[in-house]
Motif scaffolding. Structure first.
Motif, mmCIF file in Angstrom:
data_model
loop_
_atom_site.group_PDB
_atom_site.id
_atom_site.type_symbol
_atom_site.label_atom_id
_atom_site.label_comp_id
_atom_site.label_asym_id
_atom_site.label_seq_id
_atom_site.Cartn_x
_atom_site.Cartn_y
_atom_site.Cartn_z
ATOM 1 N N GLY A 17 49.519 -20.826 -62.875
ATOM 2 C CA GLY A 17 49.646 -19.594 -63.648
ATOM 3 C C GLY A 17 48.939 -18.429 -62.986
ATOM 4 N N ASN A 18 47.728 -18.671 -62.472
ATOM 5 C CA ASN A 18 46.977 -17.610 -61.783
ATOM 6 C C ASN A 18 47.726 -17.110 -60.553
ATOM 7 O OD1 ASN A 18 44.811 -17.602 -63.576
ATOM 8 N ND2 ASN A 18 43.653 -19.118 -62.405
ATOM 9 N N LEU A 20 50.983 -17.312 -59.908
ATOM 10 C CA LEU A 20 52.206 -16.594 -60.294
ATOM 11 C C LEU A 20 51.873 -15.212 -60.842
ATOM 12 C CD1 LEU A 20 54.282 -19.494 -61.885
ATOM 13 C CD2 LEU A 20 54.675 -18.348 -59.687
ATOM 14 N N SER A 21 50.776 -15.099 -61.563
ATOM 15 C CA SER A 21 50.336 -13.808 -62.080
ATOM 16 C C SER A 21 49.986 -12.859 -60.937
ATOM 17 C CB SER A 21 49.127 -14.000 -62.994
ATOM 18 O OG SER A 21 48.661 -12.764 -63.462
ATOM 19 N N ARG A 24 53.118 -11.553 -59.327
ATOM 20 C CA ARG A 24 53.719 -10.512 -60.163
ATOM 21 C C ARG A 24 52.979 -9.193 -59.986
ATOM 22 N NH1 ARG A 24 52.129 -8.508 -64.732
ATOM 23 N NH2 ARG A 24 50.732 -10.227 -65.239
ATOM 24 N N GLN A 31 54.817 -7.963 -67.096
ATOM 25 C CA GLN A 31 55.308 -9.261 -67.559
ATOM 26 C C GLN A 31 56.699 -9.118 -68.156
ATOM 27 O OE1 GLN A 31 51.989 -10.358 -70.119
ATOM 28 N NE2 GLN A 31 51.315 -11.900 -68.630
ATOM 29 N N GLU A 49 51.776 -18.010 -67.182
ATOM 30 C CA GLU A 49 50.657 -17.392 -66.466
ATOM 31 C C GLU A 49 49.304 -17.777 -67.053
ATOM 32 O OE1 GLU A 49 51.342 -13.171 -66.150
ATOM 33 O OE2 GLU A 49 52.854 -13.449 -64.595
ATOM 34 N N ASP A 50 49.276 -18.183 -68.316
ATOM 35 C CA ASP A 50 48.028 -18.643 -68.937
ATOM 36 C C ASP A 50 47.740 -20.110 -68.652
ATOM 37 O OD1 ASP A 50 47.386 -16.187 -69.992
ATOM 38 O OD2 ASP A 50 48.159 -16.621 -71.996
#
Length: 116
Positions: A17-18, A20-21, A24, A31, A49-50
């Motif tokens: 998630g980190n 991919l965030s 982005r 988002q 993302e969490d």
């Protein structure tokens, strides 16, 4: 953070998630914009993302939207064939070439009863 064999599922999901965030944010996307590009809901992207579990198809869509799907082979490499499988696939492979056979008139004009 490097993932290892002993990393917990939760730690792997959190790191995924980190990353991919960060992808982005590096693309300067909200988002909402990425979720729309990927064809998923904003809430699903937030969960991903969490570090929360999501369906695999949603992860694939986000990876595709980021242009990361080609890295799939690094994640799950194509398995090599075992020696037994290789042997079965080869079947009866030729071991040598045959010499060309000449077609002589003698051989081609033969018919039954001519040998008497």
């Amino acid at each position: 953070m490097r993932m290892g064999q002993n990393s917990s599922d939760e730690a792997v999901l959190k790191e995924l998630g980190n990353r991919l965030s960060r992808y982005r944010l590096n693309r300067d996307l909200t988002q909402e914009a990425l979720a729309e590009e990927a064809g998923i809901s904003k809430r699903t992207l937030i969960r991903l993302e969490d570090g929360e579990p999501v369906q695999a198809t949603n992860l694939i869509r986000v990876l595709r939207a980021h242009g990361l799907l080609q890295n799939f082979d690094a994640l799950v490499p194509e398995p090599a064939l075992s020696p037994i499988q290789q042997a079965k696939l080869q079947g009866k492979a030729r071991k040598r070439a045959s010499s060309p056979q000449e077609d002589t008139e003698e051989n081609s004009s033969w018919s039954w009863g001519d040998d008497a």
